[in-house]
Scaffold this motif. Structure first.
Motif, PDB file in Angstrom:
ATOM      1  N   GLY A 223       0.670  -1.061  -0.209  1.00  0.00           N
ATOM      2  CA  GLY A 223      -0.075   0.090  -0.021  1.00  0.00           C
ATOM      3  C   GLY A 223       1.011   1.266   0.098  1.00  0.00           C
ATOM      4  O   GLY A 223       2.039   1.073  -0.030  1.00  0.00           O
ATOM      5  N   GLU A 224       0.209   2.486  -0.190  1.00  0.00           N
ATOM      6  CA  GLU A 224       0.978   3.601  -0.228  1.00  0.00           C
ATOM      7  C   GLU A 224       1.538   4.359   1.004  1.00  0.00           C
ATOM      8  O   GLU A 224       0.840   4.193   2.080  1.00  0.00           O
ATOM      9  CB  GLU A 224       0.068   4.704  -0.811  1.00  0.00           C
ATOM     10  N   ILE A 225       2.645   4.620   0.867  1.00  0.00           N
ATOM     11  CA  ILE A 225       3.163   5.497   2.367  1.00  0.00           C
ATOM     12  C   ILE A 225       3.689   6.885   1.777  1.00  0.00           C
ATOM     13  O   ILE A 225       4.358   6.916   0.423  1.00  0.00           O
ATOM     14  CB  ILE A 225       4.317   4.559   2.973  1.00  0.00           C
ATOM     15  N   GLU A 226       3.958   7.852   2.608  1.00  0.00           N
ATOM     16  CA  GLU A 226       4.291   9.130   2.162  1.00  0.00           C
ATOM     17  C   GLU A 226       5.860   9.009   1.829  1.00  0.00           C
ATOM     18  O   GLU A 226       6.672   9.577   0.941  1.00  0.00           O
ATOM     19  CB  GLU A 226       4.190  10.025   3.203  1.00  0.00           C
ATOM     20  N   CYS A 227       6.737   8.460   2.865  1.00  0.00           N
ATOM     21  CA  CYS A 227       8.148   8.269   2.722  1.00  0.00           C
ATOM     22  C   CYS A 227       8.448   7.192   3.706  1.00  0.00           C
ATOM     23  O   CYS A 227       7.722   6.950   4.595  1.00  0.00           O
ATOM     24  CB  CYS A 227       8.782   9.537   3.109  1.00  0.00           C
ATOM     25  N   LEU A 228       9.909   6.839   3.495  1.00  0.00           N
ATOM     26  CA  LEU A 228      10.477   5.872   4.404  1.00  0.00           C
ATOM     27  C   LEU A 228      11.621   6.892   5.370  1.00  0.00           C
ATOM     28  O   LEU A 228      12.406   7.251   4.833  1.00  0.00           O
ATOM     29  CB  LEU A 228      11.008   4.553   3.898  1.00  0.00           C
ATOM     30  N   ASP A 249       9.138   7.633  -3.858  1.00  0.00           N
ATOM     31  CA  ASP A 249      10.013   8.158  -4.892  1.00  0.00           C
ATOM     32  C   ASP A 249      11.672   8.169  -4.597  1.00  0.00           C
ATOM     33  O   ASP A 249      12.403   8.405  -5.581  1.00  0.00           O
ATOM     34  CB  ASP A 249       9.695   9.686  -5.153  1.00  0.00           C
ATOM     35  N   GLU A 250      11.778   7.667  -3.352  1.00  0.00           N
ATOM     36  CA  GLU A 250      13.223   7.612  -2.704  1.00  0.00           C
ATOM     37  C   GLU A 250      13.383   6.932  -1.743  1.00  0.00           C
ATOM     38  O   GLU A 250      12.293   6.617  -1.069  1.00  0.00           O
ATOM     39  CB  GLU A 250      14.120   8.807  -2.573  1.00  0.00           C
ATOM     40  N   ARG A 270       5.825   3.413  -8.374  1.00  0.00           N
ATOM     41  CA  ARG A 270       5.696   4.043  -9.874  1.00  0.00           C
ATOM     42  C   ARG A 270       6.841   5.154  -9.615  1.00  0.00           C
ATOM     43  O   ARG A 270       7.369   5.574 -11.016  1.00  0.00           O
ATOM     44  CB  ARG A 270       4.419   4.531  -9.934  1.00  0.00           C
ATOM     45  N   GLN A 271       7.136   5.940  -8.741  1.00  0.00           N
ATOM     46  CA  GLN A 271       7.796   7.112  -8.649  1.00  0.00           C
ATOM     47  C   GLN A 271       9.370   6.873  -8.323  1.00  0.00           C
ATOM     48  O   GLN A 271      10.164   7.758  -8.556  1.00  0.00           O
ATOM     49  CB  GLN A 271       7.407   8.024  -7.842  1.00  0.00           C
ATOM     50  N   LEU A 272       9.750   5.655  -8.092  1.00  0.00           N
ATOM     51  CA  LEU A 272      11.160   5.337  -7.995  1.00  0.00           C
ATOM     52  C   LEU A 272      11.733   5.288  -9.070  1.00  0.00           C
ATOM     53  O   LEU A 272      11.653   4.322 -10.003  1.00  0.00           O
ATOM     54  CB  LEU A 272      11.252   4.266  -7.044  1.00  0.00           C
ATOM     55  N   ARG A 273      12.973   5.989  -9.330  1.00  0.00           N
ATOM     56  CA  ARG A 273      13.902   5.830 -10.135  1.00  0.00           C
ATOM     57  C   ARG A 273      15.214   5.429 -10.151  1.00  0.00           C
ATOM     58  O   ARG A 273      16.040   4.967 -11.010  1.00  0.00           O
ATOM     59  CB  ARG A 273      14.055   7.211 -10.823  1.00  0.00           C
ATOM     60  N   LYS A 274      15.815   5.527  -8.911  1.00  0.00           N
ATOM     61  CA  LYS A 274      17.229   4.989  -8.662  1.00  0.00           C
ATOM     62  C   LYS A 274      17.242   4.405  -7.217  1.00  0.00           C
ATOM     63  O   LYS A 274      16.387   4.673  -6.531  1.00  0.00           O
ATOM     64  CB  LYS A 274      18.151   6.176  -8.710  1.00  0.00           C
ATOM     65  N   LEU A 275      18.176   3.762  -6.806  1.00  0.00           N
ATOM     66  CA  LEU A 275      18.617   3.278  -5.575  1.00  0.00           C
ATOM     67  C   LEU A 275      19.659   3.937  -5.114  1.00  0.00           C
ATOM     68  O   LEU A 275      20.685   4.625  -5.780  1.00  0.00           O
ATOM     69  CB  LEU A 275      19.027   1.672  -5.802  1.00  0.00           C
TER      70      LEU A 275
END
Length: 548
Positions: A223-228, A249-250, A270-275
């Motif tokens: 499910g969705e979370i704002e951030c880690l 996204d990060e 969907r928003q994550l582009r890199k590790l």
């Protein structure tokens, strides 16, 4: 050491469980049988309060060796609501320490064999296309013990807890004070975002509380979370981190503190582009799952990913950035998924894959969109590619035009998906002779409008169990040869909106159990409801479906 398992529905005053499939629940508290050795004999699950399980089920369950019983009990917890991927269940069993370490053996193989034993015994059931499992209701009853509230309150002190939280969207963190939580499963509700200020999932404060559970071995969040938050790095015992569909996204750099992490599942973010580069500090990482869908972009990894030599799974990685040189060092890889394969790096990439002698699963996706410009999605230099000898699962997404000659040599292949291939020749003229092929998906793979008996000869596809066809071209399948598809049990037509006839001879495939349609032609529906009903009346399950 006992394990107490419960679910808290947010908004309810007490700890409760959801209703189990096929069982009318009277109690509000439940405990896995592996958790309560002292209660096992006196309170083996009779959820309804009556003797609803047959003696044969109870006898088979009681006779299980402990290693199978503990794995079945755990599977009942994980699969209680939905079927679960076999691969995910394997990774969870390892993280929980339920699989005995055997020197010289690959632990994933040991866990896989345990699940196979349970499947062969009928205590786990494969779903549709064989990639997921569930626990049958009869055995689910036997894996649950009924507890009164005082039983839970009087549980042994410091007993590890497996906790499931069903979030209702209000972002309320449950009161778990005093509980030694070792495994946490969070199921977030789907939220629609109508404005930039709308609620985006579990808050930073909520996730900080989660990261305060310092003894977690498993954190599986769907499910969705704002951030880690940075506090993620405090979970130094964590072995499994699942962030499926979290829409992040990060990831924080403190991820590198998780030195014992075995699995990182960030698929469908969907928003994550890199590790972050700190991922390279997790030298025990075995499974890095970043994408398994053609609808999601690749994730860039930092230079040096080749130092993670214990990796067994690497999916959703970009095919460029000199990744081929990194992959050469990952000789333990068994599952690989590469996206945006292009001509300028294809030869180096294919050369690296050829050397992966342990590889059993491969996903290759060409760069570009066929509908925008078909030239950019044609697989470059694929004719010169040579698949690894142990390859069992293969997915190709990109235009082929012609079938590569080496397809005929893949004798160990059990699962094949051809997507957006747009072949001008019938692929089954080769594929029907593969001796171990059980699962086949042809999604926009073949441009023919009409197919007939040549699609499968008598005895063709000798062990094929599932077949999915998606085609905007296909209008008619005229006939199936008698003796073709001798083991087919699942057939799905996916977006075949021009298909107006099902083949004569379909009625002779006695093994067919499931026939599914997604967006089918109304004329086809009318025929199957009327004069051509004889073709499908022997099939137990026929339905329009969004999950082919």
């Amino acid at each position: 050491m006992p394990y107490f398992n419960f679910t808290q529905e947010i908004g309810e005053p007490d700890l409760v469980t959801r209703e189990i499939r096929g069982i009318k629940s009277e109690a509000r508290f439940f405990l896995s049988t592996s958790a309560a050795e002292g209660l096992r004999s006196s309170r083996v699950a009779d959820i309804t309060g009556e003797s609803s399980s047959s003696e044969s089920f109870k006898f088979k369950y009681a006779k299980l060796p402990e290693y199978l019983k503990s794995c079945l009990d755990y599977s009942a917890i994980v699969c209680e609501r939905y079927p679960v991927e076999i691969g995910k269940l394997v990774r969870l069993l390892l993280a929980e320490g339920l699989i005995e370490d055997r020197p010289g053996d690959i632990m994933e193989d040991v866990a896989g064999n345990v699940l196979k034993e349970l499947i062969d015994l009928g205590m786990l059931q494969k779903e549709e296309q064989g990639t997921q499992v569930k626990v049958p209701a009869s055995y689910l009853r036997l894996c649950i013990l009924k507890l009164e509230k005082q039983d839970f309150v009087s549980k042994p002190a410091n007993s590890p807890v497996r906790l499931g939280i069903r979030d209702d969207g209000r972002d309320i963190y449950p009161n778990v004070e005093g509980l030694l939580i070792q495994s946490l499963f969070i199921f977030g509700v789907y939220r629609r975002h109508y404005s930039i200020d709308s609620y985006r999932g579990l808050s930073r404060a909520y996730m900080r509380n989660v990261c305060g559970m310092h003894f977690l071995l498993v954190l599986d969040l769907r499910g969705e979370i704002e951030c880690l938050p940075d506090e993620l790095g405090d979970l130094i015992h964590l072995r499994y981190l699942g962030l499926f569909t979290s829409n992040l996204d990060e990831l924080p750099g403190t991820l590198g503190n998780l030195k014992r992490l075995q699995t990182l599942d960030i698929r469908w973010c969907r928003q994550l582009r890199k590790l972050p580069k700190q991922i390279l500090h997790i030298q025990q990482l075995r499974h890095l799952l970043m994408s398994d869908s053609i609808f999601y972009r690749e994730i860039r990894v930092p230079k040096g990913i080749g130092t993670l030599v214990n990796l067994h799974t690497l999916s959703g990685i970009y095919g460029g950035d000199d990744i081929a040189m990194e992959l050469i060092a990952l000789n333990q890889l068994r599952e690989l998924g590469v996206k945006r394969v292009r001509a300028d790096h294809a030869s180096e990439l294919f050369a690296a894959i050829k050397k992966m002698e342990n590889l059993t699963s491969l996903w290759l996706e060409a760069e570009g969109d066929y509908f925008e410009d078909p030239r950019f999605s044609i697989f470059p230099e694929l004719d010169a590619f040579s698949p690894p000898p142990r390859l069992q699962e293969f997915l190709l997404d990109g235009v082929l035009i012609e079938m590569p000659v080496w397809f005929a040599s893949m004798e160990n292949l059990t699962s094949l998906s051809l997507i957006n291939s747009y072949l001008s020749e019938n692929p089954t003229s080769v594929l029907q002779f593969l001796p171990k092929l059980k699962h086949l998906k042809l999604c926009h793979a073949y441009k023919a409008r009409h197919i007939g008996k040549e699609f499968c000869d008598a005895g063709g596809f000798p062990v094929l169990e599932t077949l999915t066809i998606a085609s905007e071209f296909l209008a008619e399948w005229t006939e199936i040869e008698t003796g073709a598809f001798p083991r087919l049990r699942y057939l799905c037509f996916h977006d075949c909106r021009n298909l107006i006839f099902l083949p004569e001879g379909l009625q002779n495939i006695s093994t067919l159990q499931d026939l599914r349609f997604r967006r089918w032609n109304p004329d086809l529906r009318r025929r199957l409801m009327g004069e051509e009903n004889y073709k499908i009346k022997h099939v137990p399950n026929i339905c329009p479906s969004w999950d082919c």
